[in-house]
Scaffold this motif. Sequence first.
Motif, short mmCIF file in Angstrom:
data_model
loop_
_atom_site.label_atom_id
_atom_site.label_comp_id
_atom_site.label_asym_id
_atom_site.label_seq_id
_atom_site.Cartn_x
_atom_site.Cartn_y
_atom_site.Cartn_z
N ALA A 184 -6.47 -1.53 3.71
CA ALA A 184 -7.97 -2.13 3.59
C ALA A 184 -9.01 -1.15 3.90
CB ALA A 184 -7.94 -3.33 4.27
N LYS A 185 -8.92 -0.33 4.69
CA LYS A 185 -10.15 0.40 5.15
C LYS A 185 -9.86 2.04 4.69
CE LYS A 185 -11.35 -2.06 9.27
NZ LYS A 185 -11.70 -2.07 10.90
N GLY A 186 -8.51 2.29 4.19
CA GLY A 186 -8.13 3.55 4.06
C GLY A 186 -8.12 4.69 4.96
N GLN A 187 -7.65 3.97 5.94
CA GLN A 187 -7.52 4.94 7.24
C GLN A 187 -6.25 4.95 8.17
OE1 GLN A 187 -10.23 2.70 9.90
NE2 GLN A 187 -12.10 3.95 9.17
N GLN B 230 -3.24 8.48 1.02
CA GLN B 230 -2.73 7.09 1.79
C GLN B 230 -1.47 6.92 1.22
OE1 GLN B 230 -5.30 3.65 1.32
NE2 GLN B 230 -7.02 5.06 0.87
N GLN B 231 -1.04 7.26 -0.51
CA GLN B 231 0.18 6.82 -0.80
C GLN B 231 1.19 7.70 -0.15
OE1 GLN B 231 -0.61 7.75 -5.00
NE2 GLN B 231 -1.44 5.86 -5.51
N LEU B 232 0.89 9.13 0.15
CA LEU B 232 1.72 10.08 0.67
C LEU B 232 2.07 9.61 2.07
CD1 LEU B 232 3.32 12.84 0.39
CD2 LEU B 232 1.28 13.69 1.17
N MET B 233 1.23 9.36 3.02
CA MET B 233 1.25 8.86 4.08
C MET B 233 2.16 7.50 4.08
SD MET B 233 0.64 10.23 6.95
CE MET B 233 1.66 9.49 8.48
N ALA B 234 1.77 6.61 3.38
CA ALA B 234 2.78 5.42 3.21
C ALA B 234 4.23 5.54 2.98
CB ALA B 234 2.27 4.38 2.22
N TYR B 235 4.45 6.46 2.06
CA TYR B 235 5.92 6.71 2.00
C TYR B 235 6.63 7.61 3.02
CZ TYR B 235 9.79 7.83 -1.28
OH TYR B 235 10.90 7.82 -1.66
N PHE B 236 5.89 8.50 3.86
CA PHE B 236 6.33 8.86 4.95
C PHE B 236 6.69 7.80 5.96
CE2 PHE B 236 4.56 13.13 3.88
CZ PHE B 236 5.69 13.69 3.61
N LEU B 237 5.76 6.89 6.29
CA LEU B 237 5.77 5.69 7.25
C LEU B 237 7.10 4.98 6.72
CD1 LEU B 237 1.98 4.89 7.63
CD2 LEU B 237 3.52 5.86 9.29
N GLU B 238 7.40 4.68 5.58
CA GLU B 238 8.49 4.02 5.16
C GLU B 238 9.65 4.87 5.11
OE1 GLU B 238 7.31 2.84 1.15
OE2 GLU B 238 6.41 0.90 1.91
N HIS B 239 9.77 6.09 5.44
CA HIS B 239 10.89 6.80 5.51
C HIS B 239 10.84 7.76 6.87
CE1 HIS B 239 10.56 5.58 1.39
NE2 HIS B 239 11.90 5.52 1.25
N PRO B 240 10.68 7.13 7.92
CA PRO B 240 10.42 7.97 9.12
C PRO B 240 11.83 8.69 9.50
CG PRO B 240 10.90 5.79 10.02
CD PRO B 240 10.69 5.85 8.38
N ASP B 241 11.63 10.11 9.96
CA ASP B 241 12.69 11.03 10.46
C ASP B 241 13.74 11.21 9.28
OD1 ASP B 241 12.01 11.16 13.20
OD2 ASP B 241 12.57 9.15 13.36
#
Length: 234
Positions: A139-142, A161-172
């Motif tokens: 929502a805040k782009g942060q 944001q898209q790149l970080m979201a993908y990393f957060l969904e696939h940790p390690d």
Amino acid sequence: MRILLVEDEEDLATAIQAVLQRQGHVVDHCADGLVGWTLLSGELARYDLAIVDWMLPGLSGPELCRRARGSGLTLPLLLLTARAQTSDRVEGLDAGADDYLSKPFAIEELLARLRALQRRHPGYREPLLEAGRYRLDPAKGQLLVSTSIGVVSVDLSVKEQQLMAYFLEHPDQIIPGSRLRNQLWDLHQDPVSNVVAAQVRLLRRKLAGQGLPSPIETVPSKGYRFHPQLPPEA
């Protein structure tokens, strides 16, 4: 989401694509129904949703929906058309569409319909936007990073944001650069382009600007790995 837009009205397609991209979605566009079916049924990209015009060259929207359902595809399908008779809506829904939007329409309604389709779809889940010390606030782009002295907020661009979201969904996990490119960039992107490496560099630079080391490891010849528990203090 990764969305396929099959629409032959150029101005409308451009407007829809621009709005969806600003919302953070990845959008592939084509103007031919047969090309749309080829993309939808191909192995290169897995789509979360498709927006399909009714009157298309090559293959009509309803026929594309029939082929999708006949082949076992379960993604949500939204039909766009200037045909607003009850019989037309029935035909489109019977062909396999999940929803039907008559032209002309407000972009706000289109976005609301997409959100509703997403919620109703059996495979829908809230995206995982938190892992370890890192949390993404779309929502805040942060990106919010927990450190020993408190939470550090980092403003991100849409692509970051898209790149970080993908990393957060696939940790390690080791994620090949080709997978990131196929998931987060449209199909017209040069397959040998270094867009992934360039975007990772920009993200690392932005974190460094806040005094934070990068949690994204480059794994030679394999791709990238996100370490959510990496101590974010230099």
